[in-house]
Design a protein around this motif. Structure first.
Motif, PDB file in Angstrom:
ATOM      1  N   TYR A 122       0.833  -1.202   0.000  1.00 30.06           N
ATOM      2  CA  TYR A 122       0.000   0.000   0.000  1.00 30.06           C
ATOM      3  C   TYR A 122       0.869   1.254   0.000  1.00 30.06           C
ATOM      4  O   TYR A 122       0.579   2.236  -0.691  1.00 30.06           O
ATOM      5  N   ALA A 123       1.947   1.218   0.785  1.00 32.70           N
ATOM      6  CA  ALA A 123       2.824   2.388   0.897  1.00 32.70           C
ATOM      7  C   ALA A 123       3.470   2.734  -0.441  1.00 32.70           C
ATOM      8  O   ALA A 123       3.668   3.916  -0.758  1.00 32.70           O
ATOM      9  N   ALA A 124       3.810   1.720  -1.220  1.00 31.50           N
ATOM     10  CA  ALA A 124       4.392   1.973  -2.535  1.00 31.50           C
ATOM     11  C   ALA A 124       3.396   2.714  -3.431  1.00 31.50           C
ATOM     12  O   ALA A 124       3.739   3.725  -4.064  1.00 31.50           O
ATOM     13  N   LYS A 125       2.169   2.230  -3.464  1.00 30.19           N
ATOM     14  CA  LYS A 125       1.152   2.857  -4.309  1.00 30.19           C
ATOM     15  C   LYS A 125       0.760   4.232  -3.777  1.00 30.19           C
ATOM     16  O   LYS A 125       0.549   5.173  -4.552  1.00 30.19           O
ATOM     17  N   ALA A 126       0.663   4.346  -2.454  1.00 29.48           N
ATOM     18  CA  ALA A 126       0.317   5.638  -1.857  1.00 29.48           C
ATOM     19  C   ALA A 126       1.397   6.671  -2.154  1.00 29.48           C
ATOM     20  O   ALA A 126       1.098   7.835  -2.467  1.00 29.48           O
ATOM     21  N   SER A 127       2.654   6.265  -2.072  1.00 32.60           N
ATOM     22  CA  SER A 127       3.753   7.188  -2.365  1.00 32.60           C
ATOM     23  C   SER A 127       3.662   7.677  -3.805  1.00 32.60           C
ATOM     24  O   SER A 127       3.864   8.870  -4.080  1.00 32.60           O
ATOM     25  N   ASN A 128       3.351   6.771  -4.709  1.00 27.00           N
ATOM     26  CA  ASN A 128       3.175   7.141  -6.115  1.00 27.00           C
ATOM     27  C   ASN A 128       2.046   8.151  -6.256  1.00 27.00           C
ATOM     28  O   ASN A 128       2.193   9.191  -6.908  1.00 27.00           O
ATOM     29  N   ASN A 129       0.908   7.860  -5.641  1.00 24.22           N
ATOM     30  CA  ASN A 129      -0.244   8.762  -5.734  1.00 24.22           C
ATOM     31  C   ASN A 129       0.048  10.138  -5.144  1.00 24.22           C
ATOM     32  O   ASN A 129      -0.530  11.145  -5.571  1.00 24.22           O
ATOM     33  N   LEU A 130       0.945  10.179  -4.164  1.00 25.86           N
ATOM     34  CA  LEU A 130       1.283  11.440  -3.507  1.00 25.86           C
ATOM     35  C   LEU A 130       2.436  12.162  -4.196  1.00 25.86           C
ATOM     36  O   LEU A 130       2.840  13.245  -3.770  1.00 25.86           O
ATOM     37  N   GLY A 131       2.987  11.542  -5.250  1.00 23.76           N
ATOM     38  CA  GLY A 131       4.068  12.164  -5.990  1.00 23.76           C
ATOM     39  C   GLY A 131       5.411  12.102  -5.289  1.00 23.76           C
ATOM     40  O   GLY A 131       6.296  12.927  -5.548  1.00 23.76           O
ATOM     41  N   GLU A 164      16.746 -15.538   3.308  1.00 23.91           N
ATOM     42  CA  GLU A 164      15.323 -15.501   3.673  1.00 23.91           C
ATOM     43  C   GLU A 164      14.820 -14.065   3.734  1.00 23.91           C
ATOM     44  O   GLU A 164      13.695 -13.770   3.289  1.00 23.91           O
ATOM     45  N   LEU A 165      15.638 -13.169   4.279  1.00 24.34           N
ATOM     46  CA  LEU A 165      15.234 -11.762   4.338  1.00 24.34           C
ATOM     47  C   LEU A 165      15.010 -11.221   2.932  1.00 24.34           C
ATOM     48  O   LEU A 165      14.020 -10.525   2.666  1.00 24.34           O
ATOM     49  N   ALA A 166      15.917 -11.552   2.014  1.00 24.43           N
ATOM     50  CA  ALA A 166      15.778 -11.104   0.631  1.00 24.43           C
ATOM     51  C   ALA A 166      14.523 -11.681  -0.017  1.00 24.43           C
ATOM     52  O   ALA A 166      13.815 -10.988  -0.757  1.00 24.43           O
ATOM     53  N   LYS A 167      14.240 -12.941   0.266  1.00 20.72           N
ATOM     54  CA  LYS A 167      13.050 -13.586  -0.290  1.00 20.72           C
ATOM     55  C   LYS A 167      11.784 -12.838   0.118  1.00 20.72           C
ATOM     56  O   LYS A 167      10.844 -12.690  -0.674  1.00 20.72           O
ATOM     57  N   ARG A 168      11.775 -12.355   1.359  1.00 14.56           N
ATOM     58  CA  ARG A 168      10.593 -11.639   1.844  1.00 14.56           C
ATOM     59  C   ARG A 168      10.484 -10.231   1.270  1.00 14.56           C
ATOM     60  O   ARG A 168       9.378  -9.727   1.056  1.00 14.56           O
ATOM     61  N   TRP A 169      11.633  -9.604   1.018  1.00 16.77           N
ATOM     62  CA  TRP A 169      11.612  -8.210   0.584  1.00 16.77           C
ATOM     63  C   TRP A 169      11.571  -8.033  -0.923  1.00 16.77           C
ATOM     64  O   TRP A 169      11.122  -6.976  -1.410  1.00 16.77           O
ATOM     65  N   LEU A 170      12.006  -9.018  -1.692  1.00 17.55           N
ATOM     66  CA  LEU A 170      12.055  -8.818  -3.146  1.00 17.55           C
ATOM     67  C   LEU A 170      10.696  -8.468  -3.766  1.00 17.55           C
ATOM     68  O   LEU A 170      10.627  -7.543  -4.595  1.00 17.55           O
ATOM     69  N   PRO A 171       9.604  -9.146  -3.399  1.00 15.74           N
ATOM     70  CA  PRO A 171       8.314  -8.741  -3.978  1.00 15.74           C
ATOM     71  C   PRO A 171       7.927  -7.312  -3.602  1.00 15.74           C
ATOM     72  O   PRO A 171       7.292  -6.601  -4.397  1.00 15.74           O
ATOM     73  N   ILE A 172       8.320  -6.891  -2.409  1.00 19.83           N
ATOM     74  CA  ILE A 172       8.028  -5.520  -1.978  1.00 19.83           C
ATOM     75  C   ILE A 172       8.879  -4.532  -2.766  1.00 19.83           C
ATOM     76  O   ILE A 172       8.387  -3.503  -3.235  1.00 19.83           O
ATOM     77  N   LEU A 173      10.151  -4.837  -2.915  1.00 17.99           N
ATOM     78  CA  LEU A 173      11.033  -3.973  -3.706  1.00 17.99           C
ATOM     79  C   LEU A 173      10.530  -3.844  -5.136  1.00 17.99           C
ATOM     80  O   LEU A 173      10.572  -2.757  -5.733  1.00 17.99           O
ATOM     81  N   ASN A 174      10.040  -4.943  -5.688  1.00 16.03           N
ATOM     82  CA  ASN A 174       9.503  -4.894  -7.053  1.00 16.03           C
ATOM     83  C   ASN A 174       8.253  -4.017  -7.122  1.00 16.03           C
ATOM     84  O   ASN A 174       8.037  -3.297  -8.115  1.00 16.03           O
ATOM     85  N   GLU A 175       7.442  -4.059  -6.080  1.00 20.49           N
ATOM     86  CA  GLU A 175       6.250  -3.203  -6.030  1.00 20.49           C
ATOM     87  C   GLU A 175       6.659  -1.727  -5.994  1.00 20.49           C
ATOM     88  O   GLU A 175       6.062  -0.891  -6.682  1.00 20.49           O
ATOM     89  N   PHE A 176       7.675  -1.418  -5.212  1.00 19.73           N
ATOM     90  CA  PHE A 176       8.160  -0.033  -5.164  1.00 19.73           C
ATOM     91  C   PHE A 176       8.747   0.373  -6.514  1.00 19.73           C
ATOM     92  O   PHE A 176       8.561   1.513  -6.954  1.00 19.73           O
ATOM     93  N   ASP A 177       9.433  -0.545  -7.166  1.00  7.24           N
ATOM     94  CA  ASP A 177      10.003  -0.239  -8.471  1.00  7.24           C
ATOM     95  C   ASP A 177       8.901   0.069  -9.478  1.00  7.24           C
ATOM     96  O   ASP A 177       9.010   1.028 -10.258  1.00  7.24           O
ATOM     97  N   GLN A 178       7.842  -0.708  -9.453  1.00  8.19           N
ATOM     98  CA  GLN A 178       6.725  -0.483 -10.369  1.00  8.19           C
ATOM     99  C   GLN A 178       6.071   0.878 -10.144  1.00  8.19           C
ATOM    100  O   GLN A 178       5.482   1.452 -11.054  1.00  8.19           O
ATOM    101  N   ASN A 179       6.221   1.391  -8.910  1.00  7.87           N
ATOM    102  CA  ASN A 179       5.628   2.681  -8.578  1.00  7.87           C
ATOM    103  C   ASN A 179       6.633   3.829  -8.607  1.00  7.87           C
ATOM    104  O   ASN A 179       6.298   4.961  -8.242  1.00  7.87           O
ATOM    105  N   GLY A 180       7.875   3.531  -9.029  1.00  7.28           N
ATOM    106  CA  GLY A 180       8.865   4.588  -9.183  1.00  7.28           C
ATOM    107  C   GLY A 180       9.340   5.204  -7.884  1.00  7.28           C
ATOM    108  O   GLY A 180       9.660   6.398  -7.847  1.00  7.28           O
ATOM    109  N   VAL A 181       9.430   4.389  -6.821  1.00  4.66           N
ATOM    110  CA  VAL A 181       9.765   4.893  -5.490  1.00  4.66           C
ATOM    111  C   VAL A 181      10.945   4.107  -4.928  1.00  4.66           C
ATOM    112  O   VAL A 181      10.961   2.867  -4.973  1.00  4.66           O
TER     113      VAL A 181
END
Length: 350
Positions: A122-131, A164-181
């Motif tokens: 949500y934070a990734a998308k919200a950051s995008n929406n907020l510019g 394991e830490l990377a496994k958990r964070w990679l999908p989140i990092l990809n979400e932030f990348d898709q939102n340009g953040v």
């Protein structure tokens, strides 16, 4: 080079149940009156932001920005420090960290982690929406309780932990990348990312993900006696957020970096209000300007001695006085020689 933006303030330590700290309008007016130009916003209190709504509704995000802008302020970054902590929790800390999550997931580490991951998305998308182009968080930790190598760590434990830490964070990092953040991990004790070595281990595990960036807070490095100035030299390309928080380290014959289980006021290493500790902020601001840091200087108030409102008032002025308006010309331009390729070749004897 770029002039650092600021001053700004992280609201987490000020939000409360009494005015002006119990509403968005109240806290914005308070911050603006102190001279702050930006606010870094925690995202768990719906009195200030509904994170899911900001992610799903551009209209809501625009209205939120408008309310804040009406006080002459900008959002610097959203923060999911508490949610990020819950992406990775060792069972030893389960009961402690349940308090960071809704009651319906208490006692259920799997559900709590799933909730935390959704919050980050949500934070990734919200950051995008907020510019916004940067976001502040914690990495969480599976390994912190093993940081001292006694008893001897079994071979591969640390590597498996970071995998394991990377496994958990990679999908989140990809979400932030898709939102340009950029996702900025605050390098912090209690997290698996607590210095340069651990950041590099994580970066390797996430394949040098372009969005795996740093929230630079020198106070945490003073407490572990790390060279916080050289840290900027090493990692300036990844530093996308900056907390202005002071600290001091005064070891005795009884305690040092580990602190002897003492209270904050009685620890050898303790956090202080900006200007009251030992950190060389003059050099830090110079380094960040030199390396073209384009983000904000955000005051984080954590002091075991000074009142928080005094700290905020002084902190706004402290940051304002340390921001360097960068030059747009070389100091020796007055002696410049007009030249061209032929002139250069002539002066090379060619």
């Amino acid at each position: 080079m770029t002039t650092i933006q600021g001053p700004a303030v992280f609201l987490a330590q000020f939000i409360g149940d009494e005015a002006p700290f119990n509403s968005l309008d109240g806290i914005c007016k308070w911050a603006a009156d102190l001279g702050f130009k930006g606010i870094q916003m925690p995202t768990l209190d719906t009195r200030f932001i509904d994170l899911q709504k900001a992610a799903e509704s551009k209209t809501y995000a625009d209205e939120l920005k408008g309310t804040i802008a009406s006080y002459g302020l900008e959002i610097t970054e959203l923060s999911t420090h508490l949610q990020g902590q819950l992406v990775a929790v060792h069972p030893a800390y389960d009961d402690f960290f349940d308090a960071f999550a809704p009651k319906n997931v208490h006692g259920n580490s799997k559900a709590r982690q799933e909730w935390a991951v959704q919050q980050l998305k949500y934070a990734a998308k919200a950051s995008n929406n907020l510019g916004l182009n940067a976001h502040a968080t914690f990495s969480g930790s599976l390994l912190w309780q093993y940081f001292h190598p006694w008893p001897q760590r079994p071979p591969g434990l640390v590597e498996d932990g970071f995998a394991e830490l990377a496994k958990r964070w990679l999908p989140i990092l990809n979400e932030f990348d898709q939102n340009g953040v950029d996702l900025c991990y605050e390098i912090h004790p209690g997290e698996d990312l607590f210095d340069g070595e651990t950041y590099e281990m994580f970066l390797k595990a996430v394949n040098n993900h372009s969005r795996a960036c740093i929230l630079y807070d020198p106070s945490h490095f003073v407490l572990q006696q790390l060279d916080y100035i050289q840290y900027i030299d090493f990692y300036h390309e990844r530093i996308k957020a900056f907390h202005v928080k002071d600290a001091e380290f005064n070891p005795t014959g009884k305690q040092g970096t580990f602190g002897g289980y003492q209270s904050w006021a009685n620890r050898a290493g303790r956090y202080r209000s900006p200007g009251d500790g030992q950190i060389d902020f003059k050099t830090i601001f110079s380094k960040l300007a030199q390396y073209d840091y384009k983000g904000w200087a955000v005051m984080e108030w954590e002091c075991c001695i000074k009142n928080q409102e005094d700290g905020a008032r002084e902190g706004a002025e402290f940051i304002k006085n340390h921001i360097i308006k960068v030059t747009d010309k070389a100091f020796d331009d007055f002696a410049a020689v007009e030249t061209n390729k032929a002139f250069n070749m002539k002066n090379l004897g060619l």
